[in-house]
Design an enzyme around this catalytic site. Structure first.
Site, PDB file in Angstrom:
ATOM      1  N   HIS A   1       3.908  -4.372   9.268  1.00 12.74           N
ATOM      2  CA  HIS A   1       3.791  -4.252  10.719  1.00 12.74           C
ATOM      3  C   HIS A   1       2.509  -4.870  11.265  1.00 12.74           C
ATOM      4  O   HIS A   1       2.281  -4.832  12.470  1.00 12.74           O
ATOM      5  CB  HIS A   1       3.853  -2.760  11.100  1.00 12.74           C
TER       6      HIS A   1
ATOM      7  N   ARG B   1       4.408  10.952  -2.001  1.00 13.30           N
ATOM      8  CA  ARG B   1       4.258  10.759  -0.548  1.00 13.30           C
ATOM      9  C   ARG B   1       5.575  11.022   0.183  1.00 13.30           C
ATOM     10  O   ARG B   1       6.632  10.550  -0.218  1.00 13.30           O
ATOM     11  CB  ARG B   1       3.738   9.348  -0.238  1.00 13.30           C
TER      12      ARG B   1
ATOM     13  N   GLU C   1      12.820  -8.928   1.988  1.00 13.91           N
ATOM     14  CA  GLU C   1      11.995  -7.803   2.459  1.00 13.91           C
ATOM     15  C   GLU C   1      12.778  -6.502   2.256  1.00 13.91           C
ATOM     16  O   GLU C   1      13.941  -6.418   2.647  1.00 13.91           O
ATOM     17  CB  GLU C   1      11.725  -8.011   3.960  1.00 13.91           C
TER      18      GLU C   1
ATOM     19  N   ALA D   1       2.900  -0.698   4.956  1.00 10.03           N
ATOM     20  CA  ALA D   1       2.405  -0.770   6.335  1.00 10.03           C
ATOM     21  C   ALA D   1       1.963  -2.177   6.735  1.00 10.03           C
ATOM     22  O   ALA D   1       1.925  -2.494   7.929  1.00 10.03           O
ATOM     23  CB  ALA D   1       1.253   0.212   6.522  1.00 10.03           C
TER      24      ALA D   1
ATOM     25  N   TYR E   1      10.828   8.843   1.538  1.00 13.23           N
ATOM     26  CA  TYR E   1      10.801   7.916   0.396  1.00 13.23           C
ATOM     27  C   TYR E   1      11.420   8.478  -0.883  1.00 13.23           C
ATOM     28  O   TYR E   1      11.447   7.776  -1.899  1.00 13.23           O
ATOM     29  CB  TYR E   1       9.344   7.477   0.150  1.00 13.23           C
TER      30      TYR E   1
ATOM     31  N   ASN F   1       8.175  -5.251  -0.707  1.00 15.30           N
ATOM     32  CA  ASN F   1       8.044  -4.155   0.243  1.00 15.30           C
ATOM     33  C   ASN F   1       6.567  -4.126   0.619  1.00 15.30           C
ATOM     34  O   ASN F   1       5.739  -3.619  -0.132  1.00 15.30           O
ATOM     35  CB  ASN F   1       8.471  -2.827  -0.385  1.00 15.30           C
TER      36      ASN F   1
ATOM     37  N   PRO G   1       0.796  -1.233   0.000  1.00 11.67           N
ATOM     38  CA  PRO G   1       0.000   0.000   0.000  1.00 11.67           C
ATOM     39  C   PRO G   1       0.824   1.276   0.000  1.00 11.67           C
ATOM     40  O   PRO G   1       1.840   1.376   0.680  1.00 11.67           O
ATOM     41  CB  PRO G   1      -0.820  -0.104   1.291  1.00 11.67           C
ATOM     42  N   ASN G   2       0.340   2.203  -0.802  1.00 11.36           N
ATOM     43  CA  ASN G   2       0.871   3.570  -0.903  1.00 11.36           C
ATOM     44  C   ASN G   2       2.204   3.678  -1.637  1.00 11.36           C
ATOM     45  O   ASN G   2       2.713   4.773  -1.832  1.00 11.36           O
ATOM     46  CB  ASN G   2       0.980   4.224   0.493  1.00 11.36           C
TER      47      ASN G   2
ATOM     48  N   ARG H   1      12.601   4.852  12.948  1.00 10.18           N
ATOM     49  CA  ARG H   1      11.319   5.572  12.934  1.00 10.18           C
ATOM     50  C   ARG H   1      10.424   5.162  14.117  1.00 10.18           C
ATOM     51  O   ARG H   1      10.947   4.733  15.138  1.00 10.18           O
ATOM     52  CB  ARG H   1      10.652   5.365  11.565  1.00 10.18           C
TER      53      ARG H   1
ATOM     54  N   HIS I   1      12.668  -2.160   2.596  1.00  9.16           N
ATOM     55  CA  HIS I   1      12.052  -0.894   2.995  1.00  9.16           C
ATOM     56  C   HIS I   1      12.924   0.240   2.493  1.00  9.16           C
ATOM     57  O   HIS I   1      14.149   0.215   2.703  1.00  9.16           O
ATOM     58  CB  HIS I   1      11.884  -0.803   4.511  1.00  9.16           C
ATOM     59  N   ILE I   2      12.292   1.192   1.848  1.00  7.78           N
ATOM     60  CA  ILE I   2      13.020   2.334   1.299  1.00  7.78           C
ATOM     61  C   ILE I   2      13.610   3.170   2.438  1.00  7.78           C
ATOM     62  O   ILE I   2      14.757   3.606   2.383  1.00  7.78           O
ATOM     63  CB  ILE I   2      12.063   3.183   0.421  1.00  7.78           C
ATOM     64  N   SER I   3      12.810   3.393   3.464  1.00 12.08           N
ATOM     65  CA  SER I   3      13.251   4.204   4.597  1.00 12.08           C
ATOM     66  C   SER I   3      13.945   3.326   5.639  1.00 12.08           C
ATOM     67  O   SER I   3      13.831   2.092   5.601  1.00 12.08           O
ATOM     68  CB  SER I   3      12.049   4.918   5.233  1.00 12.08           C
TER      69      SER I   3
ATOM     70  N   ARG J   1       6.782   0.760  13.747  1.00 14.39           N
ATOM     71  CA  ARG J   1       7.479   0.257  12.545  1.00 14.39           C
ATOM     72  C   ARG J   1       8.596  -0.726  12.890  1.00 14.39           C
ATOM     73  O   ARG J   1       9.291  -1.229  12.016  1.00 14.39           O
ATOM     74  CB  ARG J   1       8.047   1.427  11.730  1.00 14.39           C
TER      75      ARG J   1
ATOM     76  N   ASP K   1       2.288 -15.839   6.433  1.00 12.87           N
ATOM     77  CA  ASP K   1       1.837 -17.202   6.122  1.00 12.87           C
ATOM     78  C   ASP K   1       1.975 -17.506   4.633  1.00 12.87           C
ATOM     79  O   ASP K   1       2.327 -18.631   4.254  1.00 12.87           O
ATOM     80  CB  ASP K   1       0.366 -17.385   6.535  1.00 12.87           C
TER      81      ASP K   1
HETATM   82  C1  DQA Z   1       8.024   1.314   4.056  1.00 10.81           C
HETATM   83  C2  DQA Z   1       8.037   1.545   5.571  1.00 10.81           C
HETATM   84  C3  DQA Z   1       6.677   1.262   6.175  1.00 10.81           C
HETATM   85  O1  DQA Z   1       6.702   1.490   7.573  1.00 10.81           O
HETATM   86  C4  DQA Z   1       5.628   2.184   5.572  1.00 10.81           C
HETATM   87  O2  DQA Z   1       4.356   1.891   6.082  1.00 10.81           O
HETATM   88  C5  DQA Z   1       5.645   2.147   4.081  1.00 10.81           C
HETATM   89  C6  DQA Z   1       6.928   2.106   3.385  1.00 10.81           C
HETATM   90  C7  DQA Z   1       9.364   1.702   3.414  1.00 10.81           C
HETATM   91  O3  DQA Z   1       9.535   1.376   2.240  1.00 10.81           O
HETATM   92  O4  DQA Z   1      10.201   2.344   4.039  1.00 10.81           O
HETATM   93  O5  DQA Z   1       4.597   2.220   3.430  1.00 10.81           O
HETATM   94  O6  DQA Z   1       7.815  -0.067   3.829  1.00 10.81           O
END
Ligand code: DQA
Length: 146
Positions: A80, A17, A98, A77, A22, A74, A9-10, A107, A100-102, A111, A87
């Site tokens: 978390h 965003r 896995e 959210a 990001y 990735n 998502p997002n 944070r 994560h950009i950030s 997270r 599963d």
């Molecule tokens: C994220 C970190 C997550 O906590 C956040 O909800 C995201 C992006 C990252 O790429 O840093 O949507 O996965």
């Protein structure tokens, strides 16, 4: 080698965003960057993004049925919150990285939990979109060593 790159998502909102977390690259920029990196290494990459948890589960399963060699995810959210994604990765048993950009570890407290991590061969955080390229490297290593 064929891999599936899944974004949750997002992540379709990259470039718009929270650029302080990001960056300014768009989702399209991200796809092109990963695709070019994979092509130069003879890897076939497929891409999927969804804002919906069940659709992400469906595509993890689809990677198995399509005979993919590995997954980069990735989960946004859902990292978390989602036991369903954990599963799904455990069900297909494909090498999964896995990303994560950030730098999630620096944070908010919420997270700091990742359910999916337990099923992944590696986790890459805080390297911006280059983290996805490092994930490709990890999958190549895992598949060549297999
Ligand atoms: C994220 C970190 C997550 O906590 C956040 O909800 C995201 C992006 C990252 O790429 O840093 O949507 O996965």
């Amino acid at each position: 080698m064929k891999i599936l790159v899944i974004n949750g998502p997002n992540l379709n909102m990259l470039g718009i965003r929270e650029p302080e977390h990001y960056g300014r690259e768009t989702y399209e920029d991200l796809i092109q960057k990963i695709d070019a990196y994979c092509a130069s290494r003879g890897i076939e990459a497929a891409f999927y993004q969804s804002n919906h948890e069940g659709d992400l589960v469906d595509h993890i399963q689809e990677a198995y049925f399509a005979g993919m060699d590995g997954i980069i995810i990735n989960p946004g959210a859902y990292t978390h919150t989602s036991i369903a994604l954990l599963d799904a990765v455990n069900a297909v048993k494909l090498p999964t990285v896995e990303v994560h950009i950030s730098a999630v570890e620096t944070r908010e407290d919420f997270r700091q939990v990742s359910f999916i991590r337990a099923a992944c061969i590696a986790t890459i955080t805080g390297q911006g979109t280059d983290g996805y390229l490092r994930a490709v490297d990890q999958l190549m290593e895992a598949c060549n060593g297999a």
